[in-house]
Design an enzyme around this catalytic site. Structure first.
Site, PDB file in Angstrom:
ATOM      1  N   ILE A 202       0.801  -1.215   0.133  1.00  0.00           N
ATOM      2  CA  ILE A 202      -0.179  -0.049   0.198  1.00  0.00           C
ATOM      3  C   ILE A 202       0.815   1.368  -0.117  1.00  0.00           C
ATOM      4  O   ILE A 202       1.722   1.438   0.877  1.00  0.00           O
ATOM      5  CB  ILE A 202      -0.933   0.045   1.222  1.00  0.00           C
ATOM      6  CG1 ILE A 202      -1.440  -1.401   1.656  1.00  0.00           C
ATOM      7  CG2 ILE A 202      -1.907   1.188   1.234  1.00  0.00           C
ATOM      8  CD1 ILE A 202      -1.978  -1.278   3.107  1.00  0.00           C
ATOM      9  N   HIS A 203       0.929   2.129  -1.046  1.00  0.00           N
ATOM     10  CA  HIS A 203       1.573   3.431  -0.919  1.00  0.00           C
ATOM     11  C   HIS A 203       1.147   4.469  -1.852  1.00  0.00           C
ATOM     12  O   HIS A 203       1.514   5.516  -1.733  1.00  0.00           O
ATOM     13  CB  HIS A 203       2.883   2.991  -1.723  1.00  0.00           C
ATOM     14  CG  HIS A 203       2.956   3.034  -3.362  1.00  0.00           C
ATOM     15  ND1 HIS A 203       2.562   2.041  -3.978  1.00  0.00           N
ATOM     16  CD2 HIS A 203       3.071   4.012  -4.082  1.00  0.00           C
ATOM     17  CE1 HIS A 203       2.620   2.330  -5.115  1.00  0.00           C
ATOM     18  NE2 HIS A 203       3.069   3.481  -5.357  1.00  0.00           N
ATOM     19  N   ARG A 204      -0.029   4.338  -2.412  1.00  0.00           N
ATOM     20  CA  ARG A 204      -0.667   5.189  -3.197  1.00  0.00           C
ATOM     21  C   ARG A 204      -1.294   6.370  -2.394  1.00  0.00           C
ATOM     22  O   ARG A 204      -2.026   6.031  -1.722  1.00  0.00           O
ATOM     23  CB  ARG A 204      -1.418   4.753  -4.223  1.00  0.00           C
ATOM     24  CG  ARG A 204      -1.553   5.377  -5.506  1.00  0.00           C
ATOM     25  CD  ARG A 204      -2.326   4.654  -6.950  1.00  0.00           C
ATOM     26  NE  ARG A 204      -1.365   3.888  -7.475  1.00  0.00           N
ATOM     27  CZ  ARG A 204      -0.481   4.014  -8.455  1.00  0.00           C
ATOM     28  NH1 ARG A 204      -0.314   5.355  -8.862  1.00  0.00           N
ATOM     29  NH2 ARG A 204       0.287   3.197  -9.016  1.00  0.00           N
ATOM     30  N   ARG A 235       6.151   6.166   4.052  1.00  0.00           N
ATOM     31  CA  ARG A 235       4.727   7.034   4.132  1.00  0.00           C
ATOM     32  C   ARG A 235       3.682   6.428   4.778  1.00  0.00           C
ATOM     33  O   ARG A 235       3.066   7.041   5.429  1.00  0.00           O
ATOM     34  CB  ARG A 235       4.720   7.765   2.933  1.00  0.00           C
ATOM     35  CG  ARG A 235       3.457   8.807   2.801  1.00  0.00           C
ATOM     36  CD  ARG A 235       3.831   9.598   1.564  1.00  0.00           C
ATOM     37  NE  ARG A 235       4.033   8.965   0.458  1.00  0.00           N
ATOM     38  CZ  ARG A 235       2.945   8.535  -0.266  1.00  0.00           C
ATOM     39  NH1 ARG A 235       1.639   8.485   0.234  1.00  0.00           N
ATOM     40  NH2 ARG A 235       2.918   7.783  -1.274  1.00  0.00           N
ATOM     41  N   ASP A 275      -1.735  -1.744  -4.671  1.00  0.00           N
ATOM     42  CA  ASP A 275      -2.432  -0.489  -5.315  1.00  0.00           C
ATOM     43  C   ASP A 275      -1.267   0.142  -6.271  1.00  0.00           C
ATOM     44  O   ASP A 275      -1.185   1.122  -6.852  1.00  0.00           O
ATOM     45  CB  ASP A 275      -2.739   0.689  -4.181  1.00  0.00           C
ATOM     46  CG  ASP A 275      -1.473   1.219  -3.324  1.00  0.00           C
ATOM     47  OD1 ASP A 275      -0.494   0.810  -3.425  1.00  0.00           O
ATOM     48  OD2 ASP A 275      -1.840   1.929  -2.308  1.00  0.00           O
TER      49      ASP A 275
END
Length: 349
Positions: A202-204, A235, A275
């Protein structure tokens, strides 16, 4: 010919690994790393594992808002371009590094080559979509991964300088898959067995920056009975902490890993929940079912051919897909023959 290549993020390092070695057989390449991905787990290890030549310049831009990142890149890149006087600038993908590299070259009347051109999610709220559209319209040579990308460009009035080369990430998978299986010990280190876990990333920004979307995703993962390996982007880790979200004991958080470890994790997982644009493709190449936590994708071929399903941030869709999404057909070869880097190098020559 002197070619400046601008890279700055994990997917670009992988693509450069396939292309730079080919280019350097006939041309002088100046490699600029913007430092957009600066964490050692997301940057240094890729240069080491993939044997990418050491960058001639590292701008060390680091994280920050889009204006800060892109503005600082523009200033630094212009100085280097004026000093090096390249015949061409080569950029990859859809990051701020991509746009900055192309924009400075265009202003200085240096031809731009865009690898992975023509992709469209048709969601202009995405920074990546803005970057790829602008870069395509600045580029003289557009190297696209599929016929869909050719048609996307044609719809925007771009038909000259477009070459369907296939996907350079397919080259990279072919180059490093066997090495990953033999060299990576990540499964032993994590004490997990092949095909007994789900891999998730998950990074978007559309997911991490929205507490409702990220909460839904975490709740869906928490509710699964599967063991889940979650390499966590710095992040994303920050937002999970800021939102006070908690993960179940079945979810094993690990730091971001290098490319060989990531291929090993992808190739031996039951399914991938992500994602990421690049991982959607890599899952397709490795024939691993992919569940994509986005509302749209630029890699429509993976969905149309039945190996990728879009679930957005819908908890029930994510849970149901983890349980029941099982492709029944063979993946169709729509991304070339794994020799994109050769074709790109020949065209440039």
């Amino acid at each position: 010919m002197k070619i400046i290549t601008v890279i700055g993020a994990r997917p670009q390092f992988i693509k450069a690994a396939a292309v730079s070695n080919k280019l350097r057989q006939n041309h002088e390449e100046i490699l600029i790393h913007t430092g957009q991905h600066y964490d050692s787990n997301m940057s240094d290890i890729f240069f080491e594992e993939l044997e990418i030549p050491k960058p001639n310049y590292n701008l060390k831009i680091g994280s920050g808002n889009h204006g800060y990142q892109t503005g600082n890149m523009l200033i630094s890149l212009e100085e280097i371009y004026l000093k090096e006087k390249p015949d061409m600038v080569l950029v990859y993908g859809d990051t701020n590094s991509t746009l900055a590299g192309a924009l400075v070259a265009s202003k200085l009347l240096i031809p731009v080559s865009h690898v992975e051109a023509g992709l469209r999610s048709f969601n202009k709220n995405m920074p990546e979509e803005q970057n790829r559209i602008l870069t395509d319209h600045l580029s003289k040579y557009l190297f696209v991964p599929s016929e869909t990308a050719v048609n996307n460009l044609k719809a925007e009035g771009i038909s000259e300088g477009v070459y369907n080369t296939g996907d350079v990430m397919f080259d990279a998978i072919n180059l490093f898959k066997n090495k990953a299986e033999t060299k990576s010990s990540i499964l032993d280190l994590l004490n997990i067995d092949k095909k007994h876990y789900i891999l998730s990333t998950i990074h978007r920004a559309e997911n991490t920056n929205d507490i409702n979307r990220l909460s839904n995703i975490i709740e869906a993962l928490n509710s699964s009975d599967e063991n889940i390996i979650l390499p966590l982007h710095p992040r994303t880790k920050k937002f999970i902490k800021d939102y006070n979200l908690h993960l179940s004991d079945r979810i094993k958080i690990i730091d971001p890993v290098g490319y060989l470890d990531m291929i090993k994790l992808m190739n031996n997982s039951k399914k991938i929940v992500t994602d990421s644009g690049g991982i959607q493709k890599e899952a397709y190449f490795l024939e691993v079912p992919c569940i994509t936590m986005r509302d749209e994708t630029e890699w429509v071929e993976t969905v149309n051919n039945g190996w990728n399903t879009l679930v957005g941030c819908d908890k029930e869709k994510i849970k149901n897909s983890i349980l029941n999404f099982n492709p029944t057909t063979e993946p169709i070869n729509v991304f070339g023959n794994g020799n994109a880097a050769d074709i790109i190098s020949e065209i440039i020559s």
